[in-house]
Design a protein around this motif. Sequence first.
Motif, PDB file in Angstrom:
ATOM      1  N   LEU A  74     -11.500   3.171  -6.943  1.00 25.48           N
ATOM      2  CA  LEU A  74     -11.039   1.782  -7.076  1.00 25.48           C
ATOM      3  C   LEU A  74      -9.828   1.489  -6.201  1.00 25.48           C
ATOM      4  N   MET A  75      -9.313   2.506  -5.507  1.00 27.27           N
ATOM      5  CA  MET A  75      -8.105   2.307  -4.702  1.00 27.27           C
ATOM      6  C   MET A  75      -8.446   1.781  -3.319  1.00 27.27           C
ATOM      7  N   SER A  76      -7.600   0.910  -2.815  1.00 29.07           N
ATOM      8  CA  SER A  76      -7.718   0.408  -1.449  1.00 29.07           C
ATOM      9  C   SER A  76      -7.321   1.529  -0.486  1.00 29.07           C
ATOM     10  N   HIS A  93      -3.676   2.671  -0.899  1.00 35.07           N
ATOM     11  CA  HIS A  93      -3.311   3.451  -2.078  1.00 35.07           C
ATOM     12  C   HIS A  93      -3.962   4.826  -2.072  1.00 35.07           C
ATOM     13  N   LYS A  95      -4.587  -0.860 -13.136  1.00 35.14           N
ATOM     14  CA  LYS A  95      -5.767  -1.524 -12.594  1.00 35.14           C
ATOM     15  C   LYS A  95      -5.503  -3.024 -12.567  1.00 35.14           C
ATOM     16  N   THR A 102      -6.868  -7.019 -10.857  1.00 35.22           N
ATOM     17  CA  THR A 102      -7.906  -7.791 -10.184  1.00 35.22           C
ATOM     18  C   THR A 102      -7.309  -8.430  -8.946  1.00 35.22           C
ATOM     19  N   ARG A 103      -7.886  -8.122  -7.797  1.00 38.96           N
ATOM     20  CA  ARG A 103      -7.437  -8.680  -6.524  1.00 38.96           C
ATOM     21  C   ARG A 103      -8.566  -9.492  -5.894  1.00 38.96           C
ATOM     22  N   GLU A 107     -10.397 -10.288  -2.559  1.00 39.20           N
ATOM     23  CA  GLU A 107     -10.579  -9.740  -1.213  1.00 39.20           C
ATOM     24  C   GLU A 107     -11.757 -10.443  -0.548  1.00 39.20           C
ATOM     25  N   GLN A 162     -11.841  -5.282  -8.799  1.00 41.72           N
ATOM     26  CA  GLN A 162     -10.891  -4.476  -9.554  1.00 41.72           C
ATOM     27  C   GLN A 162     -10.344  -3.380  -8.657  1.00 41.72           C
ATOM     28  N   ARG A 163      -9.023  -3.255  -8.642  1.00 44.94           N
ATOM     29  CA  ARG A 163      -8.358  -2.251  -7.829  1.00 44.94           C
ATOM     30  C   ARG A 163      -7.412  -1.417  -8.684  1.00 44.94           C
ATOM     31  N   GLU A 169      -3.948   0.649  -8.406  1.00 44.67           N
ATOM     32  CA  GLU A 169      -2.790   0.704  -7.513  1.00 44.67           C
ATOM     33  C   GLU A 169      -1.804   1.754  -8.030  1.00 44.67           C
TER      34      GLU A 169
END
Length: 383
Positions: free
Chosen positions: A252-254, A257, A277, A279-280, A282, A288-289, A291
Motif C-alpha cells: 500500500l506504500m507509494s 514510502h 493508512k 486515503t489519497r 491519485e 488507500q495508502r 505512510e
Amino acid sequence: MTQDLFALTEFFAGGGLARMGLGPAWTCLFANDISEKKARVYRANFPEHQELCVQDISEVQPGMISGRATLAWASFPCQDLSLAGNGKGLHASRSGTFWPFWSLITALEGEGRGVPIVALENVGGLLTSNQGRDFAQLLTVLVESGYRPGAMLIDAAQFVPQSRPRLFIIAVKHDLDLPEELLCRPGARSPWHTPAISQAYERLPESIKRAWVWWDVPAPVMKVGSLRDVIEPEPRGVPWHSEAETARLLSLMSPLHIAKVRAAQASGELHVGTVYKRTRVEAGVKAQRAEVRFDDVSGCLRTPVGGSSRQLVLIVDQGKVRSRLLSVREAARLMGLPDSYRLPESYNEGYHVMGDAVAVPVVAWLERHLLRPLAHATMSIAL
C-alpha cells in the motif's frame, strides 16, 4: 508547596490525563465526562475520589459542583473543528458542547463562585474553523464574561516522541494582577506563538485584541524520549502481523514510502517506525495508502474509527520487516503516562481514551510555568 493548595474542576475529563499533568498541587472538586467507558478508566486511576459525574454536560447543574475552583479545565471535543473531521464548527453537536460548559461557568459566576482561571484545550483547527469566526466568537464570549484570553499552539513532540500539536487558550479574570514574568513584551514569541496564532490574532476585532494576553512560557530544554523506548518487545493484546499481512501493508506504500523501508533494510540496523493508512487521491482516483515515518516520532494518536485510523508499528531489524498495531500501553507512553497508569482490557476502549486525551507533560509544563503562578496571583485578589 503543600498538596491540594488549589481547587480544580475538570470537564470532558476522559481518563483524567489533564488532572495527571496538573499534579498534587491541585485538588479536584468536580469532574465530568459523558462516556461511562472513559469513566471506568478515570475511576481506576483515582479510586479514592468520588467527584466524577458521568452525564451529558448540558444536564450538569451548578449545584452539583461543590466549593469554588481556582481553575476550570475543559478539553472539549474536537471532531467538528479538526482538519480531519467534518468541519461543521463550534455549533455542531460535539464541539458545540463548549456552550453548555460555558453556561455553567457563567452560572457559577452568578452564584458568587466565579472561576478566575479557565484553560481550554482543542485542536489547532479551531483557529481557522469557519474562516476564523469560531475562534473569534469563542474569545468574544470569554471577553464579554470578564476574561482576558491568550492562546498557544504546543506540539507534544517537544516533550514526548509523538507529533501532537494542540491549541491551549488560557483565560484569566480581568481584575487579576498579572505577574510581568508571565507576559511577552511587546508581543508574540516562538515557539508557542506560531504564525497560525499570529494570523488568527490579526483577524480578531479590536475589542478582543485589547483584552488579549501574550503568555510567556519557556520552551523545554529536556531531552525528549526515543520512540524505541516506548515500544514493547512483546506487547499484550496486539499480535505481530503475519508475513502476508506485512507484505500487504508494504504494497500500500507509494514509491516514496517504500523507499524509506528499503533504505532502513539496507542499513542493517534497527529502525522503529510508525504507519498510518490514509486515503489519497491519485490521478483523480481515491486510493488507500500506507505512510511510514522513521524520524523517531510517532504520528498523532487519534480515536479509532475504522481500521485506517489505528496507528501501526513497523520494525526493521537486520533487513527483516515486522508490523503490528500500536499497543495501548505504547499509546499511553506516547501520552506521557507512567506504566503505573491503569488501562482497560479492551484495546478499543484504551486506544479511544488515549486518542481523545491531552499529553500529560504538556499540561505539567503549563502548570509549572503558567497555571501555578497565576493561581498564586489569584490569592492576592478578593474573590
